[in-house]
Design a protein around this motif. Structure first.
Motif, PDB file in Angstrom:
ATOM      1  N   ALA A   7       0.790  -1.302   0.077  1.00  0.00           N
ATOM      2  CA  ALA A   7       0.020   0.084   0.008  1.00  0.00           C
ATOM      3  C   ALA A   7       0.865   1.083  -0.043  1.00  0.00           C
ATOM      4  CB  ALA A   7      -1.020  -0.034   1.219  1.00  0.00           C
ATOM      5  N   ASN A   8       1.899   1.505  -0.908  1.00  0.00           N
ATOM      6  CA  ASN A   8       2.734   2.582  -1.275  1.00  0.00           C
ATOM      7  C   ASN A   8       3.589   2.869  -0.183  1.00  0.00           C
ATOM      8  OD1 ASN A   8       3.039   4.571  -3.149  1.00  0.00           O
ATOM      9  ND2 ASN A   8       1.635   5.973  -1.938  1.00  0.00           N
ATOM     10  N   THR A  42      -4.266  -2.676  18.157  1.00  0.00           N
ATOM     11  CA  THR A  42      -5.789  -2.733  18.233  1.00  0.00           C
ATOM     12  C   THR A  42      -6.540  -1.734  17.445  1.00  0.00           C
ATOM     13  OG1 THR A  42      -5.372  -1.578  20.299  1.00  0.00           O
ATOM     14  CG2 THR A  42      -5.855  -3.946  20.415  1.00  0.00           C
ATOM     15  N   ARG A  43      -5.444  -0.597  17.120  1.00  0.00           N
ATOM     16  CA  ARG A  43      -5.985   0.659  16.432  1.00  0.00           C
ATOM     17  C   ARG A  43      -4.933   1.019  15.300  1.00  0.00           C
ATOM     18  NH1 ARG A  43      -9.516   4.251  19.467  1.00  0.00           N
ATOM     19  NH2 ARG A  43      -8.499   5.963  18.539  1.00  0.00           N
ATOM     20  N   ASN A  48      -5.138  10.441   5.785  1.00  0.00           N
ATOM     21  CA  ASN A  48      -4.455  11.463   4.863  1.00  0.00           C
ATOM     22  C   ASN A  48      -3.137  11.050   4.743  1.00  0.00           C
ATOM     23  OD1 ASN A  48      -4.474  13.633   3.206  1.00  0.00           O
ATOM     24  ND2 ASN A  48      -4.097  14.986   4.708  1.00  0.00           N
ATOM     25  N   ASN A  49      -2.595  10.043   4.522  1.00  0.00           N
ATOM     26  CA  ASN A  49      -0.910   9.604   4.674  1.00  0.00           C
ATOM     27  C   ASN A  49      -0.555   8.905   3.411  1.00  0.00           C
ATOM     28  OD1 ASN A  49       1.046   9.299   6.453  1.00  0.00           O
ATOM     29  ND2 ASN A  49       0.745   7.309   6.653  1.00  0.00           N
ATOM     30  N   LEU A  70     -10.353   1.619  12.982  1.00  0.00           N
ATOM     31  CA  LEU A  70      -9.472   1.948  11.653  1.00  0.00           C
ATOM     32  C   LEU A  70      -9.928   3.023  11.053  1.00  0.00           C
ATOM     33  CD1 LEU A  70      -7.687   0.422   9.593  1.00  0.00           C
ATOM     34  CD2 LEU A  70      -9.474  -0.806   8.663  1.00  0.00           C
ATOM     35  N   ASP A  71      -9.100   3.793  10.672  1.00  0.00           N
ATOM     36  CA  ASP A  71      -9.231   5.016  10.106  1.00  0.00           C
ATOM     37  C   ASP A  71      -8.239   5.131   8.760  1.00  0.00           C
ATOM     38  OD1 ASP A  71      -9.762   7.623   8.523  1.00  0.00           O
ATOM     39  OD2 ASP A  71      -9.476   8.671  10.530  1.00  0.00           O
ATOM     40  N   LEU A  72      -8.701   4.976   7.558  1.00  0.00           N
ATOM     41  CA  LEU A  72      -7.930   4.912   6.493  1.00  0.00           C
ATOM     42  C   LEU A  72      -8.456   6.149   5.289  1.00  0.00           C
ATOM     43  CD1 LEU A  72      -7.367   1.208   5.528  1.00  0.00           C
ATOM     44  CD2 LEU A  72      -6.059   2.557   6.573  1.00  0.00           C
ATOM     45  N   SER A  73      -9.149   6.951   5.781  1.00  0.00           N
ATOM     46  CA  SER A  73      -9.904   8.083   5.310  1.00  0.00           C
ATOM     47  C   SER A  73      -8.893   8.956   4.390  1.00  0.00           C
ATOM     48  CB  SER A  73     -10.630   8.803   6.186  1.00  0.00           C
ATOM     49  OG  SER A  73     -10.182   9.474   7.081  1.00  0.00           O
TER      50      SER A  73
END
Length: 84
Positions: A7-8, A42-43, A48-49, A70-73
């Motif tokens: 994933a880059n 766990t998190r 924005n990465n 999980l935050d991949l926004s």
């Protein structure tokens, strides 16, 4: 390292300690909880990465981790998220 590699990883905005032999719990955006004497991821908060992937494998790796958050926004993920 599979999610990182698929994933880059090297081109992410923040890569603190990634792809090193350091404890995964010290990586940027990774939170661990001590469960039965062992640190467990766990998190993940990687909004924005500059994460980019069109590989379902990258998400399959994440699905194997019992995450509570999980935050991949605001990244560039072009894959179908599987049903749970």
């Amino acid at each position: 390292m599979s999610f990182y590699d698929n994933a880059n990883g090297p081109n992410r905005t923040t890569n603190t300690n990634r792809a090193t032999d350091t404890n995964v719990c010290t990586w940027y955006g990774v939170w661990c909880t001590n469960i039965s004497g062992q640190d467990r991821v766990t998190r993940l908060s990687l909004s924005n990465n500059n994460i980019a992937s069109n590989s379902a494998y990258a998400l399959q790796v994440l699905a194997s981790i019992p995450l509570t958050y999980l935050d991949l926004s605001y990244n560039q993920l072009d894959v179908q998220i599987p049903d749970t």
